[in-house]
Design an enzyme around this catalytic site. Structure first.
Site, PDB file in Angstrom:
ATOM      1  N   HIS A  96      -5.011 -40.996  36.478  1.00  0.00           N
ATOM      2  CA  HIS A  96      -6.321 -41.486  36.019  1.00  0.00           C
ATOM      3  C   HIS A  96      -7.448 -40.476  36.206  1.00  0.00           C
ATOM      4  CE1 HIS A  96      -4.804 -45.924  36.439  1.00  0.00           C
ATOM      5  NE2 HIS A  96      -4.314 -45.304  35.389  1.00  0.00           N
TER       6      HIS A  96
ATOM      7  N   SER B 163      -1.552 -52.782  42.911  1.00  0.00           N
ATOM      8  CA  SER B 163      -1.324 -54.158  42.465  1.00  0.00           C
ATOM      9  C   SER B 163      -0.262 -54.204  41.371  1.00  0.00           C
ATOM     10  CB  SER B 163      -2.631 -54.765  41.949  1.00  0.00           C
ATOM     11  OG  SER B 163      -3.123 -53.974  40.874  1.00  0.00           O
TER      12      SER B 163
HETATM   13  P1  OAD Z   1      -5.915 -52.609  42.869  1.00  0.00           P
HETATM   14  O1  OAD Z   1      -7.259 -52.824  43.453  1.00  0.00           O
HETATM   15  O2  OAD Z   1      -5.560 -53.345  41.634  1.00  0.00           O
HETATM   16  O3  OAD Z   1      -4.809 -52.976  43.954  1.00  0.00           O
HETATM   17  C1  OAD Z   1      -4.852 -52.487  45.258  1.00  0.00           C
HETATM   18  C2  OAD Z   1      -3.625 -52.970  46.002  1.00  0.00           C
HETATM   19  O4  OAD Z   1      -3.657 -52.415  47.304  1.00  0.00           O
HETATM   20  C3  OAD Z   1      -3.540 -54.493  46.166  1.00  0.00           C
HETATM   21  O5  OAD Z   1      -2.253 -54.949  45.776  1.00  0.00           O
HETATM   22  C4  OAD Z   1      -3.761 -54.715  47.682  1.00  0.00           C
HETATM   23  O6  OAD Z   1      -3.010 -55.802  48.186  1.00  0.00           O
HETATM   24  C5  OAD Z   1      -3.262 -53.398  48.235  1.00  0.00           C
HETATM   25  N1  OAD Z   1      -3.844 -53.001  49.521  1.00  0.00           N
HETATM   26  C6  OAD Z   1      -5.074 -53.290  50.044  1.00  0.00           C
HETATM   27  N2  OAD Z   1      -5.242 -52.698  51.231  1.00  0.00           N
HETATM   28  C7  OAD Z   1      -4.104 -51.994  51.474  1.00  0.00           C
HETATM   29  C8  OAD Z   1      -3.685 -51.149  52.527  1.00  0.00           C
HETATM   30  N3  OAD Z   1      -4.450 -50.904  53.590  1.00  0.00           N
HETATM   31  N4  OAD Z   1      -2.448 -50.600  52.445  1.00  0.00           N
HETATM   32  C9  OAD Z   1      -1.649 -50.843  51.376  1.00  0.00           C
HETATM   33  N5  OAD Z   1      -2.008 -51.621  50.348  1.00  0.00           N
HETATM   34  C10 OAD Z   1      -3.214 -52.192  50.385  1.00  0.00           C
HETATM   35  O7  OAD Z   1      -5.728 -51.031  42.704  1.00  0.00           O
HETATM   36  P2  OAD Z   1      -4.720 -50.222  41.771  1.00  0.00           P
HETATM   37  O8  OAD Z   1      -3.379 -50.847  41.747  1.00  0.00           O
HETATM   38  O9  OAD Z   1      -4.837 -48.819  42.176  1.00  0.00           O
HETATM   39  O10 OAD Z   1      -7.964 -47.851  36.928  1.00  0.00           O
HETATM   40  O11 OAD Z   1      -5.410 -50.412  40.364  1.00  0.00           O
HETATM   41  C11 OAD Z   1      -4.928 -49.712  39.273  1.00  0.00           C
HETATM   42  C12 OAD Z   1      -6.059 -49.240  38.413  1.00  0.00           C
HETATM   43  O12 OAD Z   1      -6.924 -50.322  38.085  1.00  0.00           O
HETATM   44  C13 OAD Z   1      -6.995 -48.226  39.059  1.00  0.00           C
HETATM   45  O13 OAD Z   1      -6.502 -46.909  39.015  1.00  0.00           O
HETATM   46  C14 OAD Z   1      -8.230 -48.375  38.246  1.00  0.00           C
HETATM   47  C15 OAD Z   1      -8.295 -49.878  38.248  1.00  0.00           C
HETATM   48  O14 OAD Z   1      -9.094 -50.470  37.287  1.00  0.00           O
HETATM   49  C16 OAD Z   1      -8.922 -47.198  36.260  1.00  0.00           C
HETATM   50  O15 OAD Z   1     -10.031 -47.015  36.712  1.00  0.00           O
HETATM   51  C17 OAD Z   1      -8.478 -46.720  34.913  1.00  0.00           C
END
Ligand code: OAD
Length: 264
Positions: free
Chosen positions: A118, A187
Site C-alpha cells: 500500500h 483483519s
Molecule cells: P485493520 O485495522 O483492518 O485490522 C487490524 C487487525 O489487527 C485487527 O484484526 C485487530 O484485531 C488486529 N490487532 C490489533 N491490535 C493488535 C496487536 N497488538 N497485535 C496483533 N494484532 C492486532 O488493519 P489492516 O488489516 O491492516 O488500506 O487493514 C488493511 C487495510 O485497510 C489497510 O492497509 C488500509 C485500510 O483501509 C489502505 O489504506 C489502502
C-alpha cells in the site's frame, strides 16, 4: 506459549517463509489500526480521506489527515514484533515480508526482504510527472508542489487504486511456494492482500494467524495465536530459531528488542 508439534515441524522443515502484516503489528507502537474500537475508520469515512476522488475534491483536507498521521509516526518507533520479523528473514533460505502498512516501521526495524503493498506515507509522489521524493516538512496552508509544478500527494495506495504490480506479483509468487505463512495483525478484509494467505494455504503452507481477535482468515489457519504481536512474535521467533537450530541468534535479537522496549 503452547505450540503444536505440527507448527514446530513446519518451522523446522520450511525452506521459505512469508509474513503478511497489517495495522495490528504497529498498534503497540502507538499507531491506531483502521477497524475496531479505536480504529481510524470508526469515525472517519475512507471515501473522504483515502480515495483519488477525495484528493481531487479537497486536497487540503486529505493532506491535513496525512500530516497528522506523519506526526503520530514521528513520535513512534518499531516494537518487538517488528524486530522479531526482521530477525526471521535470516532464518530461511527464502523469506518475504508483505506489508499493508505505510508507516515504514518494518524498515526501521531492519527488514529488507519486503514489499509494500500500500505504499509508504513517508514519501510524496507528483500527481503530474510521477516523481517520488521523501516527505517534505509540513508547509502549513501551502500544499506541496513538485519541481514540474504538479501537486504532490502521499505515495500510498488509496481505495480504488491498483496495488503496485511488481510488489503484488512477488507476494503472490512467494506465497504460492511458502512452507510457512504468518498473517500478523491484519483483519484480512482488504484485497488483494487478503488473498495471500489463501494462496499460501492452497500451495501447502502451514498457516499461522497472530491476532488477538478472530478474522475471516481464522478458519483456514492451522494455528491461531490469540495474542498481541509485540508479545507473540518474539516468542515465535525464538521457537522457530530453536526448531531450526538458530536459538542463539533468536535470543540475541530478543534481548535487543527487550532493551528497545525498555527504552534503553
Ligand atoms: P485493520 O485495522 O483492518 O485490522 C487490524 C487487525 O489487527 C485487527 O484484526 C485487530 O484485531 C488486529 N490487532 C490489533 N491490535 C493488535 C496487536 N497488538 N497485535 C496483533 N494484532 C492486532 O488493519 P489492516 O488489516 O491492516 O488500506 O487493514 C488493511 C487495510 O485497510 C489497510 O492497509 C488500509 C485500510 O483501509 C489502505 O489504506 C489502502
Amino acid at each position: 506459549m503452547d505450540l503444536p508439534e505440527e507448527f514446530l515441524s513446519a518451522a523446522r522443515k520450511a525452506r521459505s517463509c512469508v509474513v503478511l502484516t497489517g495495522a495490528g503489528i504497529s498498534a503497540e507502537s502507538g499507531l491506531a489500526t483502521f477497524r475496531g474500537r479505536d480504529g481510524l475508520w470508526r469515525d472517519r469515512d475512507p471515501r473522504d480521506l483515502a480515495t483519488p476522488e477525495a484528493f481531487s475534491r479537497d486536497p487540503k483536507l486529505v493532506w491535513e489527515w496525512y500530516q497528522w498521521r506523519r506526526q503520530q509516526l514521528a513520535r513512534s518507533g518499531p516494537n518487538p514484533g517488528h524486530l522479531a520479523i526482521a530477525a526471521m528473514e535470516g532464518m530461511f533460505d527464502s523469506f518475504l515480508l508483505a506489508t499493508q502498512n505505510v508507516d515504514g516501521l518494518h524498515q526501521r526495524a531492519g527488514s529488507r526482504r519486503m514489499v509494500e503493498l500500500h505504499g509508504n506515507i513517508t514519501r510524496d509522489r507528483c500527481t503530474r510527472c510521477g516523481k517520488v521524493v521523501p516527505e517534505k516538512a509540513d508547509g502549513g496552508d501551502e500544499l506541496p508542489k513538485c519541481g514540474c509544478g504538479g501537486l504532490m500527494r502521499p505515495d500510498v495506495v488509496w481505495f480504488g487504486e491498483a496495488v503496485p504490480a511488481e510488489a503484488l506479483e512477488t507476494a503472490w509468487e512467494e506465497s504460492g511456494r511458502a512452507g510457512i505463512f504468518l498473517a500478523v495483525g491484519t483483519s484480512g478484509l482488504v484485497q488483494p492482500a487478503a488473498s495471500l494467505p489463501v494462496i499460501a494455504k492452497r500451495g501447502g503452507a502451514y498457516l499461522v494467524e497472530v491476532n488477538p481477535e478472530p478474522t475471516p482468515l481464522s478458519e483456514a489457519a492451522d494455528l491461531a495465536v490469540r495474542a498481541a504481536a509485540g508479545a507473540a512474535m518474539p516468542e515465535l521467533l525464538e521457537r522457530i530459531g530453536l526448531a531450526r537450530g538458530m536459538q542463539a541468534r533468536a535470543r540475541e535479537i530478543n534481548t535487543k528488542s527487550r532493551r528497545c522496549e525498555n527504552g534503553t
